[in-house]
Structure formats: C-alpha cells, structure tokens
Design an enzyme around this catalytic site. Sequence first.
Site, PDB file in Angstrom:
ATOM      1  N   GLY A 148       3.146 -10.455  -5.307  1.00 56.76           N
ATOM      2  CA  GLY A 148       3.556  -9.188  -4.733  1.00 56.76           C
ATOM      3  C   GLY A 148       2.723  -8.047  -5.293  1.00 56.76           C
ATOM      4  N   GLU A 190      -2.184  -9.920  -4.064  1.00 54.70           N
ATOM      5  CA  GLU A 190      -2.630  -8.637  -3.489  1.00 54.70           C
ATOM      6  C   GLU A 190      -3.593  -7.942  -4.454  1.00 54.70           C
ATOM      7  OE1 GLU A 190       0.707  -6.349  -2.015  1.00 54.70           O
ATOM      8  OE2 GLU A 190       1.798  -8.162  -1.518  1.00 54.70           O
ATOM      9  N   ASP A 259       2.079  -1.317   6.985  1.00 54.49           N
ATOM     10  CA  ASP A 259       1.523  -0.468   5.925  1.00 54.49           C
ATOM     11  C   ASP A 259       0.042  -0.149   6.142  1.00 54.49           C
ATOM     12  OD1 ASP A 259       3.958  -0.374   4.659  1.00 54.49           O
ATOM     13  OD2 ASP A 259       3.510  -1.994   3.281  1.00 54.49           O
TER      14      ASP A 259
END
Length: 412
Positions: A148, A190, A259
Amino acid sequence: MHLSHRPRARLMALASAACAAVLGAGLLAGAGTATAEPAAKPKLAAGSKVVGYFTEWGTYDRKYYVKNIETSGSAAKLTHINYAFGNVTAGKCAIGDSYAATERTYTAAESVDGVADTWDQPLRGTFNQLRELKKKHPGLKVLWSFGGWTWSNGFGEAARNPAAFAQSCYDLVENSKWADVFDGIDIDWEYPNACGATCDTSGREAFKNLMAAVRAKFGSGNLVTAAITADATSGGKIDAANYAGAAQYVDWYNPMTYDFFGAWDATGPTAPHSALNSYSGIPKADFHTSATIAKLKGLGIPSDKLLLGIGFYGRGWTGVTQSAPGGTATGAAPGTYEAGIEDYKVLKTKCPATGTVGGTAYAKCGSQWWSYDTPATIAAKMTYKNQQGLGGTFFWELSGDTSGGELIKSIK
C-alpha cells in the site's frame, strides 16, 4: 482513510504534499507455519470477479466491521476480499496491526455470527470475523494484501532477496492459526522502480523477479495478484517496471484506475479523479482509465488478467467558482478523515452530482467541487469492462459504500 485515514492511492507521483501519513502498528509476524501446499482452489471465469478491499484500520474510527459486509448485502456480491494491509519491513511480510487483525474481542452485536468472542478462543479480531463470513459464503475468497501507499518502502529491500521475501509471506499467510482464512496474497507495491510515498530504484526487472518468487512459493494452490499503477503516460510508471513479464506469475492485476487527479494540486485545475475516457481540457493526457487498459493490453497482458478499478469515494477542492471541470481552487475540500477525500456514502447527499465528464460524475456545491462514481457511471463502466473482455472489477474500499451496498449493486 484510517489510523492515518490514508487511502492507497496511486498516481500521486505528481503529489508531493498529499501523501505523508503513517499508520501506527505492531510489526509482528505470526508463529507456527503450515508447510504443505494446499489443494488448488477453483478460479472464476473471466469477467465475473468482484474484488473489494477491506481496510484493517476501518474497524477504528469508521467502525466498519466484517459484519457490515454481510448486512450491506455486499458479501453476496463479492467474489474476493483483499485484506489491507500487511506491512513489508526488513525485506519481509509482517502483520500490520496485530490487535485489529487477531486480538480484538468482538461482541455478539458486532460479530458476523451473532456470537460474542471469548477471551480464550484461539483467534479473535478481523481474521476470525472473516472466517465467520466465509462460513456463510463458502465461495468467497480472501487475499491478504501487502504494502500500500504507506508500507511500500520495504519492497526495495525485499527485491534484493525475493526468495526470502516470498518465504516470509508464505509463512505468515499460511500460519496455522489462520491459514483457512486466506486463499492467497496480493502485492501492492507503490511503485517498483518509481516514486510513491518514497522512491524505489531497484530496477525494471525487480517487480517481475519478486512476483516470480512469490508464485514459486505459493504455487498453483493459492491466488497471487497485484495492484499496479495506472500511469499510462510515455515514460511513466507502467514503463518503469516489467509488468508484462510479471503477468505470467499473477492470476490478475488490479490497475488502480483512480486518483489520476486530486487536491494535492491545491489550486486545481479541478478534474475527475477516475475518468473512464479522455475529454476536452483534461489536465494531463492519458490520465484516464481507458488509456491505462489500452496500454497494459498493448504490452500483451491478457484482458482477463486485468480488472477494472473503481473508487468508492470522491476527491475534491474548495474555493471553486466554476461548475464545469477545469476551474481554479484554493485548496482541498474538507473531508471526514482527510482533506480532499470523502466517502461516496457522504457525498451522495452532501454534494450530489451535478454533471458527468469522461464517463464519471462531478458535483459543485457551494464553493466545493468533487468528482466520484455513481451507480449510473459505474454501470457504464461495466459496459466498457465487458466490451474489453476484462476479468472483472475491483474497488477501494468497502466502507465507502452506503449501508445498503448501493455501489456494489451497480457492479454486480
């Protein structure tokens, strides 16, 4: 979203200011492992997957429990749940918040089965609640998602010894205390060889090598998936890592097609964070879902290994005078847990949609401007998903929906 109220976003390569929250947690890896590889678990046909993220921290301020997945009707519509997040630290998988995951005592009113936990039962917490949910829905699969936005900085070290990383993850996911709860692992790095909350320089092949090791360890009896960037720009995040080469090791990818834009660009221009298609005036070319899917398919990744990503939340600005996209702003609109972001269940009444652009909705209310998906725009995205032959849909995250599961109903 919670503890830090941090969503798992994404494309905030643009964003310097938006991303600095830290989830406090104990980094405990469970003891006791199951060494035998489980029997193969059935895979669903292409197009049928509905994958929803459940956040570990959502049981705190949000008071969103596994029971809510059942009472909202969402459990009956889900094929898979991604439990977010496990940590990646010292090059290994670790429990994020052991209290939330395995220790919290649930009352009868809070429990999926209506029976209170006892102090001496072997497993409590969310893991036990997921076990209870699976008993009600035997076809439902659960994956443990690691990384994450906040916890991806450990992947660089993991990539230096992929086999050790994979072993640590297997030992944790298949811990005998909860091995029955999980049907596989989801890797949410990420971003490999690019910047997220931190920047990774492990090289273009690091992600492929890491996923190869994870698949080798977890075998065909477990699901192996990954959430990946949606940045389809030339020289962008998709180009930074060998996602095509790694595709052979995953059951599917979850490209995070949301996003794209947000109030980390404090003065705007306002733009929808999850457009399906381009539109006149979009602030950055290829920052929309169809560009992401086209790019990934163009790399040779099979359509049925790509899921369509949807956000169950909106992103917004304040100080906006223009109703249409492209207006200026003075900063992030206030949100319940974090400025610039709000759940769909709040926005649908607080700031109802006033228009659509690029296949998603936007809303102007007072000086605030928000964008988010609605049941109608999700239905249109499902038509696109079917036309493209995609493997299904995934969304971030369950607690953003209404108590009656309004958005997930529009998926299924």
